[in-house]
Scaffold this motif. Sequence first.
Motif, PDB file in Angstrom:
ATOM      1  N   LEU A 215       1.219  -1.546  -0.079  1.00 52.94           N
ATOM      2  CA  LEU A 215       0.166  -0.379   0.030  1.00 52.94           C
ATOM      3  C   LEU A 215       0.811   0.993  -0.256  1.00 52.94           C
ATOM      4  O   LEU A 215       1.759   1.285   0.800  1.00 52.94           O
ATOM      5  CB  LEU A 215      -0.686   0.265   1.438  1.00 52.94           C
ATOM      6  CG  LEU A 215      -2.053   0.978   1.497  1.00 52.94           C
ATOM      7  CD1 LEU A 215      -3.010   0.917   0.376  1.00 52.94           C
ATOM      8  CD2 LEU A 215      -2.743   0.887   2.727  1.00 52.94           C
ATOM      9  N   GLY A 217       1.174   5.166  -0.390  1.00 51.13           N
ATOM     10  CA  GLY A 217       1.020   6.112  -0.480  1.00 51.13           C
ATOM     11  C   GLY A 217       1.206   7.121  -1.536  1.00 51.13           C
ATOM     12  O   GLY A 217       2.023   7.404  -1.759  1.00 51.13           O
ATOM     13  N   THR A 227      -1.343  12.922   1.994  1.00 52.96           N
ATOM     14  CA  THR A 227      -1.497  11.756   1.334  1.00 52.96           C
ATOM     15  C   THR A 227      -2.520  11.842   0.021  1.00 52.96           C
ATOM     16  O   THR A 227      -3.999  12.240   0.675  1.00 52.96           O
ATOM     17  CB  THR A 227      -1.176  10.542   1.593  1.00 52.96           C
ATOM     18  OG1 THR A 227      -2.226   9.853   1.959  1.00 52.96           O
ATOM     19  CG2 THR A 227       0.570  10.230   1.401  1.00 52.96           C
ATOM     20  N   ALA A 230      -4.285   6.551  -3.018  1.00 44.82           N
ATOM     21  CA  ALA A 230      -3.401   5.271  -2.181  1.00 44.82           C
ATOM     22  C   ALA A 230      -3.008   4.531  -3.488  1.00 44.82           C
ATOM     23  O   ALA A 230      -4.307   4.370  -4.186  1.00 44.82           O
ATOM     24  CB  ALA A 230      -3.409   4.451  -1.102  1.00 44.82           C
TER      25      ALA A 230
ATOM     26  N   ASP B 126       3.893   0.240   5.028  1.00 49.63           N
ATOM     27  CA  ASP B 126       3.628   0.943   4.090  1.00 49.63           C
ATOM     28  C   ASP B 126       4.533   2.079   3.403  1.00 49.63           C
ATOM     29  O   ASP B 126       5.483   2.822   3.996  1.00 49.63           O
ATOM     30  CB  ASP B 126       2.151   2.122   4.340  1.00 49.63           C
ATOM     31  CG  ASP B 126       1.337   1.662   4.349  1.00 49.63           C
ATOM     32  OD1 ASP B 126       0.167   1.695   4.957  1.00 49.63           O
ATOM     33  OD2 ASP B 126       1.343  -0.272   3.975  1.00 49.63           O
TER      34      ASP B 126
END
Lengths: 332, 130
Positions: A215, A217, A227, A230, B126
């Motif tokens: 994932l 951003g 952000t 995504a 992430d």
Amino acid sequence: MRSSRIRFALLAVVAIMVGLFVLLPTSHQLRRQQLLLGTVVEIVAFGPDLDILEEAVSAAFSEIARIEHLMSPHIAESDVARLSAATEPFAVAPETAEVLALGLRVAKASRGGFDMTLGRLKQLWAIGSSAPHIPTPAEISVALTGVGPDALTLNGQIVTKKNSHLAVDLGAIAKGYAIDRAALLLRQRGIKHASVNAGGDIVLLGGKSSKERWLIGIQDPLEPDKTVAALKLADRAVVTSGDYERFFERNGVRYHHIFDPASGFPGRRSRSVTIVADSAALADALATAAFVLGPEAGLALLSDFPATEGLIIDPAGEFHLTPGMSTLLSWH
Amino acid sequence: MALKPLWRRMTVGDRLLVSGLILFCVFFLSLRSFRAAGVHLIVEQNNQVTYKLALDTDRVINLDGPLGPSNIVIEDGAVRFIASPCPNQVCIGMGCASKSGDLLACVPNRLLLRITGRSGRDLDYDLITR
């Protein structure tokens, strides 16, 4: 009777869970950072053997450093520095030739929106140094003399400059290439899940796991702490170029590091461009080209490159994206 | 609900076992969902670790880089740059780092600040493209 059946079922569930915890291979995570390519490079790799991860990640960092030594204009013995100083056809390393070949392809497709011969212009502006400078029109005219998509010719590993004074700068493609090479080394050592992140230019090896994608951003160009959307990706590269990365401001005007070769001034048609592609080198070059060209011509350029998607945020903050990009994005 | 008669038929031991399993699962899921607060600050200069400092003690630290001294402050479990000789002051603009896995850097002055957690593992992977 019923109660003992329930107890037996529960014990069986417990036994299966314990068995899964014991038998499933443990995945280690290794996360390392180094200052390379003028930014923080972070590699995150997963695998069952920590020693293999350590060796692979060290090799990947060494490869990035090797590519930096070939392609940095600031290292006197690099291919790029010696090519800029050359007055005759000059033989470069196979890796440099590979980058130049890809760069020339993007330069021609973008009709000069991407340009690897802006070395003199970048030196003139000195953005990122302690003394950035707004050049005069006369200085810009001199710095742009002879630049363009036809200014370099590549024959095998031999590079010929149309004008001997041209200075080559691979800043908009070499970072992507370096992290592609790092990912290749990780893959060759059996790593299946990893990310290589050079200051926001990212190559992904597989997903975060065999079941889950990464994932990612996308930074908001107007509010860098936020952000805008995504991306869920695996086995792809993603690169963003924005006017907020390196810049200086004078009299309320922002002068950033992505130059429009047509004017010699920072490009004004975009605020940021995010490209998803199969290689970071291609994504890097296309992000710069699309930034300079702006939304309309930028998206048209991307349609010439299969399996490449893009998001362009224009100066008004409006989003322009390829049809395939909308399937990759989730919005906040 | 079909679970109600099932629950009634269970003995105290069965109920304890089921409750324990549920708590066990919730604990492991919570470990995966939250990024741990940082415990240590690792300072790297020219890709060499030069300091490992606890984040629970407030202090101001002077770090010498090739451009000159940079100052960082540790306050309330977070670290930030407060002074730097670099031209664009990007490191100061990066703000605070406090969670395991957070990074701050001053590239011109060759300084990298990394936050680590208690376990050394950080399960929030992430990435940001910028």
